[in-house]
Design a protein around this motif. Structure first.
Motif, PDB file in Angstrom:
ATOM      1  N   LEU B  68       0.846  -1.194   0.000  1.00 39.76           N
ATOM      2  CA  LEU B  68       0.000   0.000   0.000  1.00 39.76           C
ATOM      3  C   LEU B  68       0.879   1.240   0.000  1.00 39.76           C
ATOM      4  O   LEU B  68       1.963   1.241   0.567  1.00 39.76           O
ATOM      5  CB  LEU B  68      -0.869   0.028   1.254  1.00 39.76           C
ATOM      6  CG  LEU B  68      -1.781  -1.160   1.509  1.00 39.76           C
ATOM      7  CD1 LEU B  68      -2.458  -0.995   2.860  1.00 39.76           C
ATOM      8  CD2 LEU B  68      -2.815  -1.283   0.410  1.00 39.76           C
ATOM      9  N   VAL B  69       0.380   2.290  -0.639  1.00 42.29           N
ATOM     10  CA  VAL B  69       1.119   3.549  -0.637  1.00 42.29           C
ATOM     11  C   VAL B  69       0.234   4.635  -0.043  1.00 42.29           C
ATOM     12  O   VAL B  69      -0.927   4.777  -0.433  1.00 42.29           O
ATOM     13  CB  VAL B  69       1.543   3.954  -2.069  1.00 42.29           C
ATOM     14  CG1 VAL B  69       2.454   5.164  -2.018  1.00 42.29           C
ATOM     15  CG2 VAL B  69       2.217   2.804  -2.778  1.00 42.29           C
ATOM     16  N   LEU B  70       0.775   5.354   0.919  1.00 36.49           N
ATOM     17  CA  LEU B  70       0.046   6.466   1.521  1.00 36.49           C
ATOM     18  C   LEU B  70       0.834   7.746   1.292  1.00 36.49           C
ATOM     19  O   LEU B  70       2.032   7.798   1.568  1.00 36.49           O
ATOM     20  CB  LEU B  70      -0.110   6.269   3.030  1.00 36.49           C
ATOM     21  CG  LEU B  70      -1.166   5.275   3.525  1.00 36.49           C
ATOM     22  CD1 LEU B  70      -0.715   3.853   3.366  1.00 36.49           C
ATOM     23  CD2 LEU B  70      -1.486   5.563   4.982  1.00 36.49           C
ATOM     24  N   ASP B  73      -0.646  10.504   4.576  1.00 42.25           N
ATOM     25  CA  ASP B  73      -1.625   9.702   5.312  1.00 42.25           C
ATOM     26  C   ASP B  73      -2.923   9.434   4.552  1.00 42.25           C
ATOM     27  O   ASP B  73      -3.942   9.107   5.155  1.00 42.25           O
ATOM     28  CB  ASP B  73      -1.947  10.322   6.678  1.00 42.25           C
ATOM     29  CG  ASP B  73      -0.787  10.131   7.632  1.00 42.25           C
ATOM     30  OD1 ASP B  73       0.004   9.191   7.413  1.00 42.25           O
ATOM     31  OD2 ASP B  73      -0.659  10.930   8.575  1.00 42.25           O
ATOM     32  N   ALA B  74      -2.926   9.595   3.241  1.00 44.33           N
ATOM     33  CA  ALA B  74      -4.121   9.251   2.475  1.00 44.33           C
ATOM     34  C   ALA B  74      -3.754   8.217   1.412  1.00 44.33           C
ATOM     35  O   ALA B  74      -2.615   8.159   0.944  1.00 44.33           O
ATOM     36  CB  ALA B  74      -4.706  10.492   1.821  1.00 44.33           C
ATOM     37  N   ASP B  75      -4.710   7.416   1.064  1.00 45.89           N
ATOM     38  CA  ASP B  75      -4.550   6.388   0.052  1.00 45.89           C
ATOM     39  C   ASP B  75      -4.098   7.027  -1.267  1.00 45.89           C
ATOM     40  O   ASP B  75      -4.695   7.984  -1.729  1.00 45.89           O
ATOM     41  CB  ASP B  75      -5.932   5.737  -0.144  1.00 45.89           C
ATOM     42  CG  ASP B  75      -5.852   4.438  -0.900  1.00 45.89           C
ATOM     43  OD1 ASP B  75      -4.814   4.188  -1.528  1.00 45.89           O
ATOM     44  OD2 ASP B  75      -6.844   3.698  -0.855  1.00 45.89           O
ATOM     45  N   GLU B  77      -4.518   6.032  -4.103  1.00 48.32           N
ATOM     46  CA  GLU B  77      -5.538   5.880  -5.141  1.00 48.32           C
ATOM     47  C   GLU B  77      -6.370   7.146  -5.259  1.00 48.32           C
ATOM     48  O   GLU B  77      -6.997   7.400  -6.283  1.00 48.32           O
ATOM     49  CB  GLU B  77      -6.462   4.694  -4.813  1.00 48.32           C
ATOM     50  CG  GLU B  77      -5.804   3.349  -5.016  1.00 48.32           C
ATOM     51  CD  GLU B  77      -6.740   2.186  -4.697  1.00 48.32           C
ATOM     52  OE1 GLU B  77      -7.950   2.302  -4.975  1.00 48.32           O
ATOM     53  OE2 GLU B  77      -6.253   1.180  -4.156  1.00 48.32           O
ATOM     54  N   LEU B  78      -6.402   7.935  -4.183  1.00 53.27           N
ATOM     55  CA  LEU B  78      -7.155   9.186  -4.207  1.00 53.27           C
ATOM     56  C   LEU B  78      -6.304  10.347  -4.701  1.00 53.27           C
ATOM     57  O   LEU B  78      -6.791  11.444  -4.920  1.00 53.27           O
ATOM     58  CB  LEU B  78      -7.665   9.507  -2.801  1.00 53.27           C
ATOM     59  CG  LEU B  78      -8.733   8.578  -2.237  1.00 53.27           C
ATOM     60  CD1 LEU B  78      -8.819   8.729  -0.743  1.00 53.27           C
ATOM     61  CD2 LEU B  78     -10.069   8.867  -2.888  1.00 53.27           C
ATOM     62  N   MET B  79      -5.021  10.106  -4.824  1.00 52.22           N
ATOM     63  CA  MET B  79      -4.103  11.200  -5.138  1.00 52.22           C
ATOM     64  C   MET B  79      -3.569  11.119  -6.561  1.00 52.22           C
ATOM     65  O   MET B  79      -2.726  11.917  -6.954  1.00 52.22           O
ATOM     66  CB  MET B  79      -2.905  11.182  -4.178  1.00 52.22           C
ATOM     67  CG  MET B  79      -3.242  10.930  -2.733  1.00 52.22           C
ATOM     68  SD  MET B  79      -3.920  12.378  -1.940  1.00 52.22           S
ATOM     69  CE  MET B  79      -2.409  13.248  -1.550  1.00 52.22           C
ATOM     70  N   GLY B  80      -4.029  10.130  -7.311  1.00 52.06           N
ATOM     71  CA  GLY B  80      -3.558  10.029  -8.695  1.00 52.06           C
ATOM     72  C   GLY B  80      -2.463   9.001  -8.890  1.00 52.06           C
ATOM     73  O   GLY B  80      -1.852   8.943  -9.953  1.00 52.06           O
ATOM     74  N   GLU B  81      -2.204   8.201  -7.856  1.00 54.78           N
ATOM     75  CA  GLU B  81      -1.202   7.142  -7.917  1.00 54.78           C
ATOM     76  C   GLU B  81       0.130   7.597  -8.515  1.00 54.78           C
ATOM     77  O   GLU B  81       0.729   8.541  -8.014  1.00 54.78           O
ATOM     78  CB  GLU B  81      -1.763   5.920  -8.664  1.00 54.78           C
ATOM     79  CG  GLU B  81      -3.026   5.398  -7.992  1.00 54.78           C
ATOM     80  CD  GLU B  81      -3.457   4.028  -8.452  1.00 54.78           C
ATOM     81  OE1 GLU B  81      -2.659   3.307  -9.063  1.00 54.78           O
ATOM     82  OE2 GLU B  81      -4.613   3.663  -8.162  1.00 54.78           O
TER      83      GLU B  81
END
Lengths: 503, 101
Positions: B68-70, B73-75, B77-81
């Motif tokens: 997993l990548v944060l 502190d947010a996923d 996947e929500l940041m554009g990977e």
């Protein structure tokens, strides 16, 4: 099939939904920090609520753990079991919304001996865990895996559930608990005074000998799991716990499910991966984390600072193809990366699996119908002549014959014996005997291993076959094997005098 | 030419054995002509931080599935990977969910 369509739609939607700084789907206010399933984004507050609720709902829904019951939490130090420990801790705290009402204890089994770690390394890990366990205030037990050599053979017997309050319903038990001993668990129980690991060096050596004698990592993992399970059950029994909680999460169970099928444990799937596992009779194993994906657990631990300890295992730093379990894990996680409903689909399948439960009276009486190692119902005593298992046996028999004798003499002897098992209606047993009579046991393979084989399920047979010698197994397994063997011989002798329904 | 980019911290959980057992890394990315994105960060990590078996951490141009990548502190996947552009003082965490790290 409609299920598949639904899931696929979710996957298609995903790209539209993904954009920056999305709002949480639940409170619709806070910024989402985590995507749980395709399209489901949660903020940290709502995620916590969801996570905590799921744990208590899981225990509440299943109604297996009664109030005031002593429950042993098997904590490996990994994220999932540490998260489970954290949930229990929070659930028991005074201000919890739906309070948990059981009395917990912790057990950690140090497997360093099987991995060949030094005593110092093991001690360091144990110290780290010990300070973590102390902080919880729960009683804890830290045991080296070496203790399997001191196990009594009664571990391998299924004990009948203790007869106290057999008919009491869950609801009545809750009421009773609330009225009478509401405060009993509030008095802090004494924590075990444990200064360090008490490892016998000779046992470490024997343990390493066992694992050294196994060729494949798959079999090593399987045996480790079996020995660990025996030790856990024994600890629960001897310390007076009636439930054992394991931290397997949904991702792990999905991997286990597929790997088990590949390893020939299809018949045992339901109890290997279900919420509760009754195979030991008196100690019921529960898996309260089975609703969480590995991602949820990791995120929760990260966000709410749940401590966990990194402990290398047998498959640490190995390649994807090192073992069946490892390969399945990589298959599932890779698929999951592109199809986010992979794990949940496998998981839902596992929920639907059921084993036909034999009637309780027969299940406790017939210990000989259970596999010596995994304690599941034997799947190798099928009488059906045309089963795949029989075919494997016959083919194994034939190939062994070929190898051990010169080609010209092989064919005449082979013929009558090959017809042997077919003509006797006894099926598996007939095969086995024909094999021994036919002289295939003349090979160096000790008679012990053949003897042991008839007491094992198909999958455990494969594991033991991988060992160079079954004699290395801990004494409690070998002596129980002998006892069962004697038992079945005796049964054979008095067979004529037995009444039909008894048999 | 952009100036060097200091990250607040770069952490690896569960996979630290591949990084010489070091969990927390203080990282300042060297200056380069275009802004740093996650894709380039992974390449940089592979060249500079990973000590062994890079295939157990990076696969293709992304992280190995199951890690997993944060970002802050947010996923991710929500940041554009992989396309996410790193900012000054960003906080990047890698967590392995794979068995045995």
């Amino acid at each position: 099939m409609c299920q598949v369509d639904e899931d696929y739609n979710g996957q298609l939607d995903r790209d539209e939904v993904l954009s920056f700084s999305k709002k949480c789907v639940k409170c619709k206010e806070a910024t989402a920090v985590l995507v749980i399933r395709a399209g489901d984004m949660f903020c940290s507050g709502c995620f916590k609520e969801y996570f905590v609720h799921k744990f208590r709902a899981m225990l509440g829904k299943n109604r297996i753990i009664f109030p005031g019951e002593r429950v042993l939490l098997a904590v490996s130090g990994g994220p999932s079991s540490c998260s489970m420990l954290n949930q229990v801790q929070e659930g028991l705290s005074q201000n919890a919304h739906k309070k948990l009402r059981f009395i917990p204890g912790i057990v950690y089994i140090d497997e360093g001996g099987a991995l060949g770690l030094s005593v110092e390394e093991r001690q360091r890990t144990v110290d780290e865990l010990q300070s973590m366990f102390k902080a919880t205030g729960f009683p804890y037990h830290i045991l080296p895996l070496e203790e399997v050599f001191d196990l009594p053979s009664s571990v391998l017997e299924e004990s009948s559930p203790s007869s106290e309050q057999p008919d009491i319903t869950y609801k009545a038990a809750v009421d009773h608990f609330i009225q009478t001993n509401r405060n009993c668990y509030l008095s802090p129980e004494k924590q075990a005074d444990l200064t360090g690991l008490n490892i016998q060096e000779s046992h470490t050596h024997s343990l390493q000998q066992i694992f050294g004698s196994i060729k494949t990592l798959t079999a090593k993992e399987d045996l480790l799991q079996t020995l660990r399970q025996h030790l856990l059950v024994h600890t629960a029994r001897s310390k007076g716990y009636s439930k054992l909680m394991l931290g397997d999460n949904c991702t792990r169970l999905a991997v286990k499910l597929l790997a088990s099928i590949s390893l020939g444990r299809g018949a045992q799937l339901a109890i290997d991966t279900g919420f509760s596992d009754l195979r030991y009779g008196d100690i019921i194993t529960v898996r309260p984390m089975r609703d969480y994906s590995a991602k949820e657990v990791s995120f929760y631990n990260h966000m709410y600072n749940v401590p966990s300890v990194f402990i290398p295992t047998l498959d640490t730093k190995t390649t994807d193809k090192a073992s069946v379990l490892r390969l399945t894990e990589s298959f599932v996680t890779k698929l999951q990366a592109h199809f986010p409903s992979t794990v949940s689909t496998i998981y839902r399948t596992s929920e639907k699996l059921q084993t036909i439960q034999p009637s309780p009276s027969s299940s406790t009486a017939h210990n000989w119908d259970k596999c010596l190692l995994c304690m599941c119902a034997l799947d190798t005593n099928v009488v059906e002549k045309a089963s795949a298992f029989q075919a494997t046996l016959i083919s194994e028999l034939l190939s062994q014959r070929r190898a051990s004798r010169p080609v010209d003499t092989a064919s005449p002897t082979l013929r009558p014996e090959f017809q042997g098992p077919e003509s006797t209606a006894a099926g598996g047993v007939g095969c086995e005997r024909a094999a021994c009579g036919g002289g295939c046991c003349s090979s160096v393979k000790a008679p012990e291993s053949t003897e042991l084989k008839s007491l094992l399920c198909y999958s455990c047979q494969l594991t033991i076959k991988d060992m160079s010698s079954a004699d290395l197994l801990p004494q409690y397994i070998l002596s129980e094997a002998q006892r069962r063997k004697r038992r079945s011989q005796m049964r054979e002798e008095i067979r004529e005098f037995l009444l039909d329904e008894d048999y | 030419m952009e100036s060097p980019l200091p990250l607040q911290s770069l952490r690896v959980g569960g996979a630290e054995l591949l990084f010489d057992g070091v969990k927390e890394h203080q990282v300042t990315l060297p200056s380069q002509s275009e802004p740093w994105d996650m894709k380039q960060l992974l390449v940089w990590i592979q060249r500079n931080l990973l000590k062994e078996r890079p295939e157990l951490f990076v696969q293709g141009d992304s992280v190995r599935p199951g890690i997993l990548v944060l970002i802050n502190d947010a996923d991710w996947e929500l940041m554009g990977e992989l396309e996410y552009q790193l900012q000054d003082q960003d906080n990047v965490v890698f967590i392995s969910t794979l068995h045995g790290g």
